[in-house]
Structures are given as C-alpha cells and as structure tokens.
Design an enzyme around this catalytic site. Structure first.
Site, PDB file in Angstrom:
ATOM      1  N   CYS A 140      27.389  42.519  36.404  1.00  0.00           N
ATOM      2  CA  CYS A 140      28.521  41.805  36.986  1.00  0.00           C
ATOM      3  C   CYS A 140      29.710  42.595  37.607  1.00  0.00           C
ATOM      4  CB  CYS A 140      29.338  40.874  35.691  1.00  0.00           C
ATOM      5  SG  CYS A 140      30.616  40.094  36.471  1.00  0.00           S
ATOM      6  N   CYS A 198      33.466  36.413  27.746  1.00  0.00           N
ATOM      7  CA  CYS A 198      33.750  37.722  28.384  1.00  0.00           C
ATOM      8  C   CYS A 198      34.741  38.360  27.732  1.00  0.00           C
ATOM      9  CB  CYS A 198      33.935  37.505  30.030  1.00  0.00           C
ATOM     10  SG  CYS A 198      34.183  39.312  30.652  1.00  0.00           S
ATOM     11  N   CYS A 258      45.402  52.355  38.186  1.00  0.00           N
ATOM     12  CA  CYS A 258      44.863  51.121  38.823  1.00  0.00           C
ATOM     13  C   CYS A 258      46.312  50.468  39.488  1.00  0.00           C
ATOM     14  CB  CYS A 258      43.947  50.144  38.518  1.00  0.00           C
ATOM     15  SG  CYS A 258      42.507  51.005  37.529  1.00  0.00           S
ATOM     16  N   CYS A 309      46.767  51.109  29.043  1.00  0.00           N
ATOM     17  CA  CYS A 309      45.737  51.838  29.557  1.00  0.00           C
ATOM     18  C   CYS A 309      45.975  53.347  30.295  1.00  0.00           C
ATOM     19  CB  CYS A 309      45.099  51.044  30.407  1.00  0.00           C
ATOM     20  SG  CYS A 309      43.383  51.740  31.120  1.00  0.00           S
ATOM     21  N   CYS A 338      29.559  38.900  27.637  1.00  0.00           N
ATOM     22  CA  CYS A 338      30.055  39.909  28.778  1.00  0.00           C
ATOM     23  C   CYS A 338      30.958  40.683  28.217  1.00  0.00           C
ATOM     24  CB  CYS A 338      30.149  39.164  30.000  1.00  0.00           C
ATOM     25  SG  CYS A 338      30.834  40.154  31.181  1.00  0.00           S
ATOM     26  N   ARG A 374      31.660  34.513  41.690  1.00  0.00           N
ATOM     27  CA  ARG A 374      32.573  33.964  40.864  1.00  0.00           C
ATOM     28  C   ARG A 374      33.892  33.908  41.640  1.00  0.00           C
ATOM     29  NH1 ARG A 374      32.487  36.491  36.323  1.00  0.00           N
ATOM     30  NH2 ARG A 374      30.460  35.307  35.779  1.00  0.00           N
ATOM     31  N   CYS A 416      47.226  46.624  38.064  1.00  0.00           N
ATOM     32  CA  CYS A 416      46.931  46.247  37.089  1.00  0.00           C
ATOM     33  C   CYS A 416      48.201  46.210  36.048  1.00  0.00           C
ATOM     34  CB  CYS A 416      45.867  47.293  36.257  1.00  0.00           C
ATOM     35  SG  CYS A 416      45.585  46.509  34.730  1.00  0.00           S
TER      36      CYS A 416
HETATM   37  N1  SAM Z   1      39.571  48.691  32.071  1.00  0.00           N
HETATM   38  C1  SAM Z   1      38.384  47.788  32.374  1.00  0.00           C
HETATM   39  C2  SAM Z   1      38.062  48.211  34.109  1.00  0.00           C
HETATM   40  O1  SAM Z   1      38.998  48.474  34.641  1.00  0.00           O
HETATM   41  O2  SAM Z   1      36.747  48.109  34.362  1.00  0.00           O
HETATM   42  C3  SAM Z   1      38.076  46.365  32.216  1.00  0.00           C
HETATM   43  C4  SAM Z   1      39.561  45.685  32.435  1.00  0.00           C
HETATM   44  S1  SAM Z   1      40.070  45.637  34.123  1.00  0.00           S
HETATM   45  C5  SAM Z   1      41.628  44.683  33.777  1.00  0.00           C
HETATM   46  C6  SAM Z   1      38.910  44.193  34.870  1.00  0.00           C
HETATM   47  C7  SAM Z   1      39.260  43.892  36.232  1.00  0.00           C
HETATM   48  O3  SAM Z   1      40.142  43.014  36.358  1.00  0.00           O
HETATM   49  C8  SAM Z   1      39.599  45.008  37.195  1.00  0.00           C
HETATM   50  O4  SAM Z   1      38.329  45.810  37.674  1.00  0.00           O
HETATM   51  C9  SAM Z   1      39.885  44.020  38.494  1.00  0.00           C
HETATM   52  O5  SAM Z   1      38.942  43.712  39.094  1.00  0.00           O
HETATM   53  C10 SAM Z   1      40.506  42.727  37.675  1.00  0.00           C
HETATM   54  N2  SAM Z   1      42.258  42.891  37.630  1.00  0.00           N
HETATM   55  C11 SAM Z   1      43.058  43.622  36.896  1.00  0.00           C
HETATM   56  N3  SAM Z   1      43.995  43.104  37.311  1.00  0.00           N
HETATM   57  C12 SAM Z   1      44.244  42.334  38.508  1.00  0.00           C
HETATM   58  C13 SAM Z   1      45.226  41.737  39.265  1.00  0.00           C
HETATM   59  N4  SAM Z   1      46.445  42.043  39.160  1.00  0.00           N
HETATM   60  N5  SAM Z   1      44.571  40.836  40.141  1.00  0.00           N
HETATM   61  C14 SAM Z   1      43.442  40.491  40.353  1.00  0.00           C
HETATM   62  N6  SAM Z   1      42.366  41.159  39.717  1.00  0.00           N
HETATM   63  C15 SAM Z   1      42.988  42.193  38.815  1.00  0.00           C
HETATM   64  C1  DTB Z   2      37.125  39.872  37.089  1.00  0.00           C
HETATM   65  O1  DTB Z   2      36.514  40.335  37.895  1.00  0.00           O
HETATM   66  N1  DTB Z   2      38.071  39.358  36.859  1.00  0.00           N
HETATM   67  C2  DTB Z   2      38.332  39.376  35.515  1.00  0.00           C
HETATM   68  C3  DTB Z   2      37.505  39.870  34.459  1.00  0.00           C
HETATM   69  N2  DTB Z   2      36.497  40.429  35.767  1.00  0.00           N
HETATM   70  C4  DTB Z   2      37.584  40.726  33.646  1.00  0.00           C
HETATM   71  C5  DTB Z   2      39.846  39.889  35.195  1.00  0.00           C
HETATM   72  C6  DTB Z   2      41.086  39.298  36.069  1.00  0.00           C
HETATM   73  C7  DTB Z   2      42.170  39.929  35.550  1.00  0.00           C
HETATM   74  C8  DTB Z   2      43.557  39.047  36.291  1.00  0.00           C
HETATM   75  C9  DTB Z   2      44.585  39.639  36.036  1.00  0.00           C
HETATM   76  C10 DTB Z   2      45.123  39.805  34.492  1.00  0.00           C
HETATM   77  O2  DTB Z   2      45.021  38.555  33.835  1.00  0.00           O
HETATM   78  O3  DTB Z   2      45.672  40.831  33.765  1.00  0.00           O
HETATM   79 FE1  SF4 Z   3      42.939  50.228  32.777  1.00  0.00          FE
HETATM   80 FE2  SF4 Z   3      43.833  48.059  34.240  1.00  0.00          FE
HETATM   81 FE3  SF4 Z   3      42.399  49.919  35.510  1.00  0.00          FE
HETATM   82 FE4  SF4 Z   3      41.105  48.407  33.741  1.00  0.00          FE
HETATM   83  S1  SF4 Z   3      42.042  47.991  35.659  1.00  0.00           S
HETATM   84  S2  SF4 Z   3      41.137  50.769  34.052  1.00  0.00           S
HETATM   85  S3  SF4 Z   3      42.507  48.038  32.289  1.00  0.00           S
HETATM   86  S4  SF4 Z   3      44.585  50.167  34.335  1.00  0.00           S
END
Ligand code: SAM
Ligand code: DTB
Ligand code: SF4
Length: 331
Positions: free
Chosen positions: A206, A115, A75, A71, A146, A278, A78
C-alpha cells in the site's frame, strides 16, 4: 496515448516480485493526462475503472494509531513529529486488548481491513514482536490486516508476514525531487528500499502520497509515475489531501484546488488500472460533491471511522448516507 506494455516472460530467478522501477509511464505522459479537458479525463478514468472494477463498489479500511507521537523524523506535515509543537502528545503503545476491541468494532461497522499505524522512523525488534501479536489477533477476527511502521530492517518484513500481515503501508509521499523540501531525516530512496523488502516477503504493498504540500503539478505527475512504475505497482494507493497541522512547517500552505485533486485521483486510476485507489486524509474537509467526483475519477476505497491517526475523518453515518445517495456498495 499510453498502452501498458505486457511484461515479457523472463527467466525464473527474475520473476520474483521486486519494486525495481520499470519505464511504464513518463512524467510527460502523466502531465498530458492532467492537461486533458476535465470531462475527457473523467471519461477516460471511468473507462479504465470499469474495465477493471465494478464502479459501484467501494472498499473500506479502518485506521488505529497503536503508537502515537514522539517520532524522531521531521516530516513537515506530521502532527506526530516530536520536534514540532503540535497538539499531539507522545503516548505509549496501546495494549493488545484495546486494539482487539477497536478491530472488532471496525468489523461490526463493516470495515474489511484494519490498519494499525505507529509513529516510528522504523520499529525496534521488541516493538515488532508486540505489533506481530496485534496482527495475529486482528487476523483472527477475520479482518484483512495492514500496518504502517516506517522503514524496515532485514528480516522484519518476514516476521510480519509470518504473523499474518496482508498489506504494508509505506507512502512515497511526494516526488523524489521535492522530497527533501518536506523531509530531511530519511530519503525517498529509503522508502523504495522498504517497499522492496515488503514485496520480497510476499506482503501486498500500500503506497501513495500527499497532495497539496506546495508541490507543482509536475511534482504530482512525477509522484504518480514513481508509484505506477513500481514493478508491480502497489495493490493499494492512498491519495491524501494535506491536513494542515498547526505547529508544523506546512501548517499554512494554501489548500489545493479541488479539481486538481480530482485530476490526481484520475491520473492514479489511469496509470494503475488494477490498484485500489484510496481517497484518504482530507475527506472530512471535502463536500459530498467533491468526494463523489473523486469516486467518479476512480477512487474506490476510503478510510472508514471517525478518526484517522490523530485527525478527524467523516463519521460512519455520514459515509453511509453518502453511499446511499450514490448507490455505492461497500465490499
Ligand atoms: N511513521 C510511519 C511512516 O511515516 O511511514 C507511519 C505513520 S505516517 C503518519 C503515515 C502516513 O500518513 C504518511 O506517510 C503520510 O502520507 C500520512 N500523513 C501524515 N500526516 C498527514 C497529514 N497531515 N495530512 C495528510 N497525510 C498525512
Ligand atoms: C495513509 O496514506 N493515510 C493514513 C494511513 N495511510 C496511515 C494516515 C493519514 C494521517 C492523517 C493525519 C493524521 O491523522 O495524523
Ligand atoms: Fe514520523 Fe510522522 Fe514522518 Fe511517520 S510521517 S515518520 S510518524 S514524522
């Protein structure tokens, strides 16, 4: 304390759903909830919960990462951000048959919603066409759908709606005033814009956030206010506990106190009485007892299945055993 004001009748053209914030809750009011004695807060959350839901029912959604890693965004939490050296590698989009097989398996295990997540800043039009095919197929299995694909451009939400999308996940993630300390490649206001497009297209919202990223209690209260004051509030509110990912800037943040996390769930429940709250990422690291406190505080939904997007989640058997102990019925 705060009674939610009734929304007065408005002229027809103003009644279309928007996410324009309304001043339903203030940060001071939500901070006051956090400051209640724990037992009083739990009591209030249970009261609100029972006025709006059967307190012994729980909704289950299963997640699948249909496009992992690589990506462009930064963030700080992530695993999928290309710029951080994490264990997650960039992968191609999953083929449709694998998605269908995973959705069927989730349905067989009892999930009601499927989802699909993609590690994008936002989808390109050709990607969206493929995701739309996935939505049609999953919907065809009789599951609620979703997706979480990042920021949407004009017309994309309508295309997703047309494919049969029920919910779009797009988290505000953290308080607007803390956002820039975690993410710099897009803005909190961009997230609100996408939520507006989702609403305008008639898709359910959501949206939630991540707790435990080094934010203050005031930041947590402000995030809850920003979600609760969306008009209308999200139908589904995921509260994630940060899963620390080695290689990311937030890898070594001190974990949040469990009671503070439970208080956040209670604040979400009280301020968004009719939304599903959730208990999301971070559940694998929680004891059964901490999860039960989250349910007592008003969480009534979970991610179900042994994987989130790139990290682990409790095995379905562990969840079933916990539901059995607590007398929770899946819906
Ligand atoms: N790229 C899209 C976005 O950012 O909306 C969708 C995927 S992103 C991984 C979805 C969500 O996963 C993020 O908004 C965040 O709330 C959650 N998330 C990602 N990494 C996480 C982590 N290490 N711990 C908890 N939540 C996480
Ligand atoms: C949300 O709020 N949590 C989910 C879903 N929406 C997409 C993602 C959690 C990701 C946790 C870290 C991972 O597995 O990479
Ligand atoms: Fe990309 Fe992760 Fe940020 Fe979603 S949360 S925009 S997958 S870096």
């Amino acid at each position: 304390m705060n009674a939610i004001p009734q929304i007065a009748a408005r002229p027809r053209e103003e009644t279309a759903p928007t996410v324009k914030p309304v001043a339903r809750w203030t940060v001071a009011e939500v901070e006051a909830l956090y400051q209640l004695p724990f037992m009083d807060l739990m009591h209030r959350a249970q009261q609100v919960h029972r006025e709006n839901f059967d307190a012994n029912e729980i909704q289950r959604s299963t997640l699948l990462s249909v496009k992992t890693g690589g990506c462009s965004e930064d963030c700080g939490y992530c695993s999928q951000a290309a710029r951080y050296n994490t264990d997650t590698e960039r992968e191609a989009m999953l083929p449709l048959d694998e998605v269908i097989a995973a959705a069927q398996a989730a349905k067989d295990k009892g999930a009601s919603r499927f989802c699909m997540g993609a590690a994008w800043r936002g989808p390109k039009d050709k990607d969206l066409a493929k995701v739309s095919e996935m939505i049609r197929a999953v919907k065809g299995l009789g599951l609620q759908t979703c997706v979480t694909l990042g920021m949407l451009k004009d017309g994309q939400a309508e295309e997703l709606k047309e494919a049969g999308l029920d919910y779009y996940n797009h988290n505000l993630d953290t308080d607007a005033s803390f956002y820039g300390q975690v993410i710099t490649t897009h803005k909190h206001a961009d997230r609100i814009d996408t939520l507006g497009q989702v609403r305008e297209a008639g898709i359910k919202v959501c949206s939630g956030g991540i707790i435990g990223m080094g934010e203050s209690r005031r930041n947590r209260a402000a995030l809850i206010v920003q979600l609760a004051n969306l008009a209308p509030p999200p139908e589904s509110v995921p509260i994630n506990n940060l899963v620390p990912i080695p290689g990311t800037p937030l890898a070594n943040v001190a974990p949040i106190d469990g009671f503070e996390f439970v208080r956040t769930i209670a604040a979400a429940r009280i301020t968004m009485p009719t939304s599903f709250v959730r208990l999301s990422a971070g559940r694998q690291e929680m004891s059964d007892e901490l999860q039960a406190l989250c349910f007592l505080a008003g969480a009534n939904s979970i991610f179900y299945g042994d994987k989130l997007l790139t990290t682990g989640n409790p095995e379905a058997d562990r969840d079933e055993a916990l539901f059995e102990k607590l007398g929770l019925r899946p819906i």
